[in-house]
Design a protein around this motif. Structure first.
Motif, PDB file in Angstrom:
ATOM      1  N   ALA A   4       0.840  -1.200   0.000  1.00 50.32           N
ATOM      2  CA  ALA A   4       0.000   0.000   0.000  1.00 50.32           C
ATOM      3  C   ALA A   4       0.878   1.253   0.000  1.00 50.32           C
ATOM      4  CB  ALA A   4      -0.934   0.008   1.197  1.00 50.32           C
ATOM      5  N   THR A   5       1.960   1.250   0.741  1.00 48.16           N
ATOM      6  CA  THR A   5       2.860   2.386   0.791  1.00 48.16           C
ATOM      7  C   THR A   5       3.533   2.574  -0.563  1.00 48.16           C
ATOM      8  OG1 THR A   5       3.314   1.931   3.126  1.00 48.16           O
ATOM      9  CG2 THR A   5       4.851   3.360   1.977  1.00 48.16           C
ATOM     10  N   PHE A   6       3.958   1.488  -1.167  1.00 53.45           N
ATOM     11  CA  PHE A   6       4.597   1.570  -2.477  1.00 53.45           C
ATOM     12  C   PHE A   6       3.640   2.131  -3.522  1.00 53.45           C
ATOM     13  CE2 PHE A   6       5.502  -0.330  -6.631  1.00 53.45           C
ATOM     14  CZ  PHE A   6       6.740   0.230  -6.856  1.00 53.45           C
ATOM     15  N   SER A   7       2.400   1.710  -3.542  1.00 52.63           N
ATOM     16  CA  SER A   7       1.461   2.176  -4.550  1.00 52.63           C
ATOM     17  C   SER A   7       1.093   3.645  -4.339  1.00 52.63           C
ATOM     18  CB  SER A   7       0.217   1.300  -4.576  1.00 52.63           C
ATOM     19  OG  SER A   7      -0.480   1.410  -3.353  1.00 52.63           O
ATOM     20  N   ALA A  11       1.922   6.417  -7.135  1.00 54.44           N
ATOM     21  CA  ALA A  11       0.852   7.267  -7.670  1.00 54.44           C
ATOM     22  C   ALA A  11       1.200   8.747  -7.508  1.00 54.44           C
ATOM     23  CB  ALA A  11      -0.471   6.941  -6.978  1.00 54.44           C
ATOM     24  N   ALA A  12       1.763   9.115  -6.375  1.00 59.78           N
ATOM     25  CA  ALA A  12       2.136  10.515  -6.153  1.00 59.78           C
ATOM     26  C   ALA A  12       3.256  10.934  -7.111  1.00 59.78           C
ATOM     27  CB  ALA A  12       2.568  10.714  -4.700  1.00 59.78           C
ATOM     28  N   ALA A  13       4.244  10.082  -7.283  1.00 64.12           N
ATOM     29  CA  ALA A  13       5.341  10.400  -8.205  1.00 64.12           C
ATOM     30  C   ALA A  13       4.829  10.485  -9.642  1.00 64.12           C
ATOM     31  CB  ALA A  13       6.438   9.338  -8.091  1.00 64.12           C
ATOM     32  N   TYR A  14       3.937   9.576 -10.013  1.00 57.88           N
ATOM     33  CA  TYR A  14       3.366   9.593 -11.362  1.00 57.88           C
ATOM     34  C   TYR A  14       2.560  10.882 -11.598  1.00 57.88           C
ATOM     35  CZ  TYR A  14       0.892   8.060 -15.517  1.00 57.88           C
ATOM     36  OH  TYR A  14       0.394   7.968 -16.778  1.00 57.88           O
TER      37      TYR A  14
END
Length: 178
Positions: A4-7, A11-14
């Motif tokens: 969940a942390t990775f996604s 998403a924020a970086a994208y």
């Protein structure tokens, strides 16, 4: 929990990358548009100079084109000169009122069957007594306007002379507008 942390981080970086790419795209588009608009105005400079020469150096053809509206309609070319270059006749300045915007272009010899050009002439004495305009109003969103200014002298009916500035605005319609 690590997935969940990775996604969320992904998403924020994208999202940040997408925003940066969109900003770069719109900035590049605006710079290219401004460059082309400036080049359009530069292309009009020789034409604006030629029209300014006609106005300030020629008395017009026929000589009495400014006397009445029918003479103005039959003029092959208008000029504001009182006989000497850059000395303008006050009578001929009044004769500009016989022309609407499209008629003014035609009377100056600007061939414009498609209605692509806008033209405005402003004549103002430095003491503020004389102020004449002719032609189209300058649209506020037009970015490719070629401005040609010249210093002249206005010869009044009573023999007095007034120093003045003649400004000619020339633009292509629908180019460089927002």
């Amino acid at each position: 929990m690590d997935d969940a942390t990775f996604s969320i981080d992904f998403a924020a970086a994208y999202a940040i990358l997408a925003i940066l790419l969109a900003c770069a795209f719109f900035t590049a588009t605006n710079l290219i548009s401004a460059m082309y608009s400036a080049s359009y105005a530069d292309d009009l400079e020789p034409l604006a100079e030629s029209l300014g020469d006609t106005l300030l150096r020629s008395p017009g053809e026929p000589d009495g084109w400014y006397i009445d509206p029918s003479a103005a309609r039959n003029a092959s070319i208008i000029g504001l000169s009182a006989g000497d270059p850059n000395v303008l006749s006050a009578y001929k300045l009044e004769g500009l009122y016989f022309y609407n915007a499209s008629g003014l272009k035609e009377a100056l010899g600007l061939v414009d069957e498609s209605g692509l050009y806008g033209l405005r002439i402003e004549i103002e004495s430095f003491d503020g007594v004389v102020y004449r305009t002719a032609g189209y109003p300058l649209p506020p969103d037009t970015k490719d306007v070629c401005v040609s200014s010249r210093i002249a002298t206005i010869k009044e009916e009573d023999g007095t002379y007034r120093d003045a500035c003649v400004t000619l605005y020339l633009w292509r319609k629908h180019v460089g507008a927002m």
